[in-house]
Enzyme design. Structure first.
Site, PDB file in Angstrom:
ATOM      1  N   GLY A  21      63.133  46.617  37.167  1.00  0.00           N
ATOM      2  CA  GLY A  21      63.014  45.231  37.600  1.00  0.00           C
ATOM      3  C   GLY A  21      62.715  44.269  36.473  1.00  0.00           C
ATOM      4  O   GLY A  21      63.016  43.076  36.576  1.00  0.00           O
ATOM      5  N   ARG A  22      62.123  44.782  35.398  1.00  0.00           N
ATOM      6  CA  ARG A  22      61.805  43.921  34.252  1.00  0.00           C
ATOM      7  C   ARG A  22      62.059  44.649  32.938  1.00  0.00           C
ATOM      8  O   ARG A  22      61.347  44.471  31.967  1.00  0.00           O
ATOM      9  CB  ARG A  22      60.343  43.467  34.317  1.00  0.00           C
ATOM     10  CG  ARG A  22      59.316  44.610  34.312  1.00  0.00           C
ATOM     11  CD  ARG A  22      57.923  44.061  34.108  1.00  0.00           C
ATOM     12  NE  ARG A  22      56.929  45.123  34.093  1.00  0.00           N
ATOM     13  CZ  ARG A  22      55.686  44.959  33.661  1.00  0.00           C
ATOM     14  NH1 ARG A  22      55.315  43.786  33.186  1.00  0.00           N
ATOM     15  NH2 ARG A  22      54.831  45.950  33.698  1.00  0.00           N
ATOM     16  N   ASP A  59      58.708  57.816  40.304  1.00  0.00           N
ATOM     17  CA  ASP A  59      59.515  57.119  39.312  1.00  0.00           C
ATOM     18  C   ASP A  59      58.839  57.097  37.949  1.00  0.00           C
ATOM     19  O   ASP A  59      59.437  56.608  36.976  1.00  0.00           O
ATOM     20  CB  ASP A  59      59.835  55.697  39.771  1.00  0.00           C
ATOM     21  CG  ASP A  59      58.597  54.913  40.154  1.00  0.00           C
ATOM     22  OD1 ASP A  59      57.953  55.274  41.148  1.00  0.00           O
ATOM     23  OD2 ASP A  59      58.261  53.934  39.459  1.00  0.00           O
ATOM     24  N   ASP A  93      55.105  55.075  31.052  1.00  0.00           N
ATOM     25  CA  ASP A  93      54.589  53.945  31.829  1.00  0.00           C
ATOM     26  C   ASP A  93      53.064  53.880  31.802  1.00  0.00           C
ATOM     27  O   ASP A  93      52.389  54.260  32.744  1.00  0.00           O
ATOM     28  CB  ASP A  93      55.086  53.986  33.277  1.00  0.00           C
ATOM     29  CG  ASP A  93      54.969  52.619  33.931  1.00  0.00           C
ATOM     30  OD1 ASP A  93      54.755  51.630  33.203  1.00  0.00           O
ATOM     31  OD2 ASP A  93      55.083  52.526  35.160  1.00  0.00           O
ATOM     32  N   GLY A 147      59.988  39.504  36.241  1.00  0.00           N
ATOM     33  CA  GLY A 147      60.683  40.271  35.216  1.00  0.00           C
ATOM     34  C   GLY A 147      60.069  40.202  33.840  1.00  0.00           C
ATOM     35  O   GLY A 147      60.619  40.740  32.884  1.00  0.00           O
ATOM     36  N   ARG A 202      60.361  50.222  23.672  1.00  0.00           N
ATOM     37  CA  ARG A 202      59.859  51.590  23.882  1.00  0.00           C
ATOM     38  C   ARG A 202      60.919  52.615  23.497  1.00  0.00           C
ATOM     39  O   ARG A 202      62.109  52.406  23.711  1.00  0.00           O
ATOM     40  CB  ARG A 202      59.469  51.769  25.357  1.00  0.00           C
ATOM     41  CG  ARG A 202      58.936  53.150  25.686  1.00  0.00           C
ATOM     42  CD  ARG A 202      58.245  53.157  27.043  1.00  0.00           C
ATOM     43  NE  ARG A 202      59.144  52.859  28.145  1.00  0.00           N
ATOM     44  CZ  ARG A 202      58.722  52.544  29.367  1.00  0.00           C
ATOM     45  NH1 ARG A 202      57.423  52.461  29.639  1.00  0.00           N
ATOM     46  NH2 ARG A 202      59.590  52.299  30.340  1.00  0.00           N
ATOM     47  N   ARG A 248      64.081  60.273  35.431  1.00  0.00           N
ATOM     48  CA  ARG A 248      62.843  60.492  36.184  1.00  0.00           C
ATOM     49  C   ARG A 248      63.151  61.279  37.452  1.00  0.00           C
ATOM     50  O   ARG A 248      64.316  61.404  37.858  1.00  0.00           O
ATOM     51  CB  ARG A 248      62.228  59.155  36.598  1.00  0.00           C
ATOM     52  CG  ARG A 248      62.312  58.043  35.571  1.00  0.00           C
ATOM     53  CD  ARG A 248      62.456  56.678  36.241  1.00  0.00           C
ATOM     54  NE  ARG A 248      62.682  55.622  35.249  1.00  0.00           N
ATOM     55  CZ  ARG A 248      61.741  54.833  34.750  1.00  0.00           C
ATOM     56  NH1 ARG A 248      60.509  54.966  35.168  1.00  0.00           N
ATOM     57  NH2 ARG A 248      62.023  53.927  33.860  1.00  0.00           N
TER      58      ARG A 248
END
Length: 487
Positions: free
Chosen positions: A94-95, A254, A264, A128, A178, A185
């Site tokens: 989403g972002r 996820d 994450d 986002g 990153r 996933r």
């Protein structure tokens, strides 16, 4: 606009090319006033980037995704996920954007991924964007994990955008660049399975095997072997988390990688005072992802992966279920074996000590820590001094000294190795109060506390004079610690 990278780096768009049903072509939002906040030069070198180029205007544009390098195909990845136990079939980036893949100096394929690069079709009402603080948190904690020897995604850079982000207040915005072995996933497989497209699911599984677990391709049942490889990697990973007192905070499906890397770093933290029930995440109100629950949640998440793979494991569903359950039942012994091996190292025990003796010692000392509210990291580091004849660094932390002395007598009788203990018990972790201090300063424009913290935690096992405050627990007035996901 496309720009050359002016380095030895060649981008590819393999994920987008091989799995177009799971990739939405997209472009990062412009950044009005980009400014480099953090650059991980060792990671840049691994990837073949010239740090000087990355600091240039063209380099910052690459790190933000506003200029697309030759060969890159920026996409938002589609995936599903169980979020706190509830299934959402349409999550996705989403972002964030997958800029593309590069081959590093060791010949490994690595993803270059942008977090906070703007709204995508998966944004679901979000803006986002990302704020400076959460992106630098990921930078700090992921580098700590790497230094501790725990498989993890890495932070290549954090670039301030010059755009404010509205959260509870207006905060300066940033993009995290990153690096990961991939962003495949459990949720990726859930998405492919939910589409009902058998060909897509097969191609995704083949892509994962080729990229992460090539040995599975030669197995009699390649997709069962894939599941077993992912299970083994996750059992080892979560055991390592537990051994250093790391709490992920959002172990949704996820956020469980096929590669076995930690990903994450949202509402994550390292535990200060030992407590099995520790929760730091503001959104984990029920304690689903509390410290002690992490192995059980990992097993649950792996069961969700198994469900997606059943049609590939065997055309007979009953047979497929039986085979998958047989592998899933190996998670607990694999995890327990990895955890106990690590705990033997933390206690400096000789290799020939029987597992039941080591297990009893380990569980008893954790009970001692729980009942006496003892700092986890400092206590284990202090045990090395006990072996060397000075019990104070560990003993002085425990209220019930009689229980400590009784446990220590049993432990010392086994001949622990203090030097071996010092190689696995860190002096320095990203202490929560120091992380917050660094993030608050960085948000206000002062990067020195963050740079200093990253430097210290980069050598976690090497005790250095003048760094005592980085080894100390939180001050009494720090209070109850809560972390936030940053969205």
């Amino acid at each position: 606009m496309s720009v050359p990278t002016e380095s030895r780096v060649t981008f590819d768009g393999r994920f987008a090319r091989e799995l177009p049903e799971m990739a939405v072509a997209w472009q990062a939002e412009d950044a009005p006033a980009p400014r480099l906040l953090a650059l991980n030069e060792p990671v840049a070198a691994e990837l073949g980037f010239d740090p000087g180029f990355l600091r240039s205007p063209d380099g910052l544009a690459l790190l933000l995704g506003t200029s697309v390098p030759d060969g890159a195909t920026p996409v938002a990845q589609a995936y599903s996920g169980h979020q706190f136990g509830s299934f959402n079939p349409g999550l996705g980036d989403g972002r964030a954007l997958l800029l593309g893949e590069v081959t590093d100096a060791a010949g490994r394929l690595r993803d270059i991924h942008l977090k906070g690069s703007g709204r995508t079709p998966f944004a679901r009402g979000g803006d986002g964007l990302a704020a400076v603080g959460p992106m630098l948190r990921e930078c700090i904690v992921s580098e700590a994990m790497h230094a501790l020897g725990i498989p993890t995604t890495r932070s290549l850079a954090v670039v301030a955008t010059g755009r404010n982000v509205r959260r509870e207040t207006l905060l300066p915005g940033a993009v995290l660049t990153r690096v990961a072995s991939s962003h495949l996933r459990v949720g990726s497989f859930q998405y492919a399975a939910a589409t009902g497209n058998a060909d897509l699911l097969t191609r995704l599984a083949d892509h994962a095997i080729d990229r992460h677990h090539p040995e599975a391709a030669a197995a009699e049942r390649p997709y069962l072997a894939l599941f077993e490889s992912v299970l083994s990697a996750q059992a080892s990973l979560v055991a390592r988390w537990m051994l250093v007192g790391f709490i992920h905070g959002v172990m949704n499906t996820d956020n469980v990688t096929i590669s076995g890397e930690t990903i994450d770093y949202g509402p994550c933290a390292f535990m200060d005072v030992f407590d099995y029930a520790t929760v730091y995440s503001s959104i984990d109100r029920g304690g689903r992802y509390a410290y002690a629950n992490q192995p059980l949640i990992a097993e649950w998440n792996l069961a969700r992966l198994a469900e997606t793979l059943l049609p590939l494991i065997d055309p007979d569903q009953e047979r497929a279920v039986a085979l998958a359950v047989g592998v899933l039942e190996s998670f607990r012994p694999r995890y327990s074996g990895a955890w106990l091996a690590g705990m033997k190292g933390k206690l400096g025990l000789p290799d020939d000590i029987e597992d039941d003796i080591a297990s009893a010692l380990a569980n008893d000392v954790l009970t001692l820590l729980q009942e006496n509210h003892v700092d986890y990291t400092s206590f284990f580091r202090g045990l090395g001094s006990v072996v060397r004849g000075d019990a104070r660094p560990a003993r002085d932390r425990v209220l019930d000294v009689a229980a400590f002395d009784a446990w220590t007598e049993r432990w010392l009788a086994l001949g622990p190795d203090a030097d071996a203990m010092d190689r696995v018990n860190p002096v320095y972790i990203p202490r929560n109060h120091l992380v917050e201090e660094a993030l608050e300063a960085a948000t206000a424009g002062d990067l020195e506390p963050m740079n200093r913290l990253v430097d210290v935690i980069g050598r976690p096992f090497e005790e250095r004079p003048g760094l005592e405050r980085y080894a100390a627990g939180a001050p009494d007035d720090f209070g109850r610690y809560t972390t936030y996901c940053g969205t």
